[in-house]
Write a protein that holds these residues in place. Sequence first.
Motif, PDB file in Angstrom:
ATOM      1  N   ASP A 195      65.374  28.088  60.266  1.00  0.00           N
ATOM      2  CA  ASP A 195      64.894  28.178  61.643  1.00  0.00           C
ATOM      3  C   ASP A 195      66.012  28.443  62.659  1.00  0.00           C
ATOM      4  N   GLY A 196      67.266  28.489  62.192  1.00  0.00           N
ATOM      5  CA  GLY A 196      68.389  28.749  63.083  1.00  0.00           C
ATOM      6  C   GLY A 196      68.816  27.545  63.900  1.00  0.00           C
ATOM      7  N   ARG A 197      68.509  26.333  63.420  1.00  0.00           N
ATOM      8  CA  ARG A 197      68.844  25.115  64.154  1.00  0.00           C
ATOM      9  C   ARG A 197      70.004  24.337  63.545  1.00  0.00           C
ATOM     10  N   ILE A 198      70.552  24.797  62.436  1.00  0.00           N
ATOM     11  CA  ILE A 198      71.624  24.061  61.759  1.00  0.00           C
ATOM     12  C   ILE A 198      72.940  24.255  62.526  1.00  0.00           C
ATOM     13  N   SER A 199      73.754  23.221  62.594  1.00  0.00           N
ATOM     14  CA  SER A 199      75.049  23.358  63.266  1.00  0.00           C
ATOM     15  C   SER A 199      76.031  24.047  62.323  1.00  0.00           C
ATOM     16  N   LEU A 200      77.041  24.646  62.895  1.00  0.00           N
ATOM     17  CA  LEU A 200      78.064  25.298  62.069  1.00  0.00           C
ATOM     18  C   LEU A 200      78.816  24.263  61.229  1.00  0.00           C
ATOM     19  N   ALA A 201      79.032  23.079  61.798  1.00  0.00           N
ATOM     20  CA  ALA A 201      79.737  22.028  61.054  1.00  0.00           C
ATOM     21  C   ALA A 201      78.932  21.613  59.825  1.00  0.00           C
ATOM     22  N   LYS A 202      77.629  21.430  59.978  1.00  0.00           N
ATOM     23  CA  LYS A 202      76.773  21.042  58.845  1.00  0.00           C
ATOM     24  C   LYS A 202      76.709  22.174  57.834  1.00  0.00           C
ATOM     25  N   LEU A 203      76.603  23.408  58.309  1.00  0.00           N
ATOM     26  CA  LEU A 203      76.558  24.553  57.406  1.00  0.00           C
ATOM     27  C   LEU A 203      77.850  24.650  56.598  1.00  0.00           C
ATOM     28  N   ALA A 204      78.988  24.382  57.231  1.00  0.00           N
ATOM     29  CA  ALA A 204      80.276  24.402  56.529  1.00  0.00           C
ATOM     30  C   ALA A 204      80.331  23.304  55.468  1.00  0.00           C
ATOM     31  N   GLU A 205      79.781  22.143  55.776  1.00  0.00           N
ATOM     32  CA  GLU A 205      79.743  21.027  54.813  1.00  0.00           C
ATOM     33  C   GLU A 205      78.899  21.404  53.592  1.00  0.00           C
ATOM     34  N   VAL A 206      77.745  21.997  53.840  1.00  0.00           N
ATOM     35  CA  VAL A 206      76.857  22.415  52.753  1.00  0.00           C
ATOM     36  C   VAL A 206      77.514  23.530  51.945  1.00  0.00           C
ATOM     37  N   ALA A 207      78.133  24.474  52.627  1.00  0.00           N
ATOM     38  CA  ALA A 207      78.812  25.579  51.939  1.00  0.00           C
ATOM     39  C   ALA A 207      79.888  25.047  51.008  1.00  0.00           C
ATOM     40  N   ALA A 208      80.676  24.104  51.480  1.00  0.00           N
ATOM     41  CA  ALA A 208      81.745  23.525  50.650  1.00  0.00           C
ATOM     42  C   ALA A 208      81.169  22.873  49.408  1.00  0.00           C
ATOM     43  N   ALA A 209      80.008  22.229  49.538  1.00  0.00           N
ATOM     44  CA  ALA A 209      79.365  21.577  48.389  1.00  0.00           C
ATOM     45  C   ALA A 209      78.908  22.597  47.355  1.00  0.00           C
ATOM     46  N   MET A 210      78.766  23.865  47.772  1.00  0.00           N
ATOM     47  CA  MET A 210      78.353  24.927  46.853  1.00  0.00           C
ATOM     48  C   MET A 210      79.513  25.880  46.559  1.00  0.00           C
ATOM     49  N   ASP A 211      80.749  25.452  46.845  1.00  0.00           N
ATOM     50  CA  ASP A 211      81.949  26.256  46.640  1.00  0.00           C
ATOM     51  C   ASP A 211      81.861  27.585  47.396  1.00  0.00           C
ATOM     52  N   CYS A 212      81.430  27.499  48.659  1.00  0.00           N
ATOM     53  CA  CYS A 212      81.317  28.678  49.531  1.00  0.00           C
ATOM     54  C   CYS A 212      82.082  28.424  50.824  1.00  0.00           C
ATOM     55  N   THR A 213      82.266  29.458  51.573  1.00  0.00           N
ATOM     56  CA  THR A 213      82.904  29.388  52.880  1.00  0.00           C
ATOM     57  C   THR A 213      81.971  30.011  53.901  1.00  0.00           C
ATOM     58  N   VAL A 214      81.857  29.385  55.056  1.00  0.00           N
ATOM     59  CA  VAL A 214      81.069  29.958  56.140  1.00  0.00           C
ATOM     60  C   VAL A 214      81.956  30.954  56.877  1.00  0.00           C
ATOM     61  N   VAL A 215      81.427  32.133  57.088  1.00  0.00           N
ATOM     62  CA  VAL A 215      82.132  33.155  57.856  1.00  0.00           C
ATOM     63  C   VAL A 215      81.303  33.375  59.122  1.00  0.00           C
ATOM     64  N   TYR A 216      81.893  33.034  60.261  1.00  0.00           N
ATOM     65  CA  TYR A 216      81.209  33.127  61.550  1.00  0.00           C
ATOM     66  C   TYR A 216      81.712  34.377  62.261  1.00  0.00           C
ATOM     67  N   VAL A 217      80.803  35.236  62.669  1.00  0.00           N
ATOM     68  CA  VAL A 217      81.227  36.497  63.287  1.00  0.00           C
ATOM     69  C   VAL A 217      80.223  36.920  64.351  1.00  0.00           C
ATOM     70  N   LEU A 218      80.740  37.505  65.411  1.00  0.00           N
ATOM     71  CA  LEU A 218      79.917  38.192  66.402  1.00  0.00           C
ATOM     72  C   LEU A 218      80.179  39.673  66.184  1.00  0.00           C
ATOM     73  N   ALA A 219      79.164  40.402  65.812  1.00  0.00           N
ATOM     74  CA  ALA A 219      79.325  41.825  65.521  1.00  0.00           C
ATOM     75  C   ALA A 219      78.673  42.641  66.633  1.00  0.00           C
ATOM     76  N   PRO A 220      79.475  43.328  67.451  1.00  0.00           N
ATOM     77  CA  PRO A 220      78.910  44.118  68.548  1.00  0.00           C
ATOM     78  C   PRO A 220      77.952  45.193  68.037  1.00  0.00           C
ATOM     79  N   ASN A 221      76.898  45.456  68.809  1.00  0.00           N
ATOM     80  CA  ASN A 221      75.926  46.485  68.444  1.00  0.00           C
ATOM     81  C   ASN A 221      76.467  47.883  68.688  1.00  0.00           C
ATOM     82  N   SER A 222      77.428  47.987  69.585  1.00  0.00           N
ATOM     83  CA  SER A 222      78.121  49.253  69.826  1.00  0.00           C
ATOM     84  C   SER A 222      79.565  48.890  70.131  1.00  0.00           C
ATOM     85  N   SER A 223      80.395  49.891  70.381  1.00  0.00           N
ATOM     86  CA  SER A 223      81.789  49.562  70.668  1.00  0.00           C
ATOM     87  C   SER A 223      81.855  48.760  71.970  1.00  0.00           C
ATOM     88  N   LEU A 224      82.845  47.902  72.086  1.00  0.00           N
ATOM     89  CA  LEU A 224      82.996  47.102  73.301  1.00  0.00           C
ATOM     90  C   LEU A 224      83.221  48.019  74.502  1.00  0.00           C
TER      91      LEU A 224
END
Length: 144
Positions: free
Chosen positions: A44-73
């Motif tokens: 639902d998009g309500r999870i915090s980044l900190a909680k997502l990072a904790e869950v990712a670590a438990a699954m041997d994953c890394t959270v990659v947080y990125v803002l990807a522009p729709n066009s050039s800045l």
Amino acid sequence: MRAKPHAGWVRAIRTALGMSQRDLAARLGISDVAVHKLERSEQDGRISLAKLAEVAAAMDCTVVYVLAPNSSLEDTVLRQARRVAAVRLGYVADTMSLEDQTVAPGRRAVYAEAYARELIAAGDIWRNDVSKVDGTTSDLSGER
């Protein structure tokens, strides 16, 4: 860039690893029900980044947080500057036409482009204020 799986990344990765909710719960030190709620909050998009990072670590994953522009800045800045210039110059054009001093459409476009470049140079394109030509502020969003 790949779209988020319908059920969310946590569930997709957990299932791909062959890990049950109970297994993930044990690794996180929470209940099965809590894992279900956690997966639902991510979906639902309500999870915090900190909680997502904790869950990712438990699954041997890394959270990659990125803002990807729709066009050039640069394109985004220029588009916004042109919009602000058009609105601000529109007021001038309306006033001038009332005084029978209209500017030819071709010249108007040249002036608008030059004004847009001036606005960029002045760092004056992101204010919500486009209601005044004289540079005074009248924030249309109600924010100050």
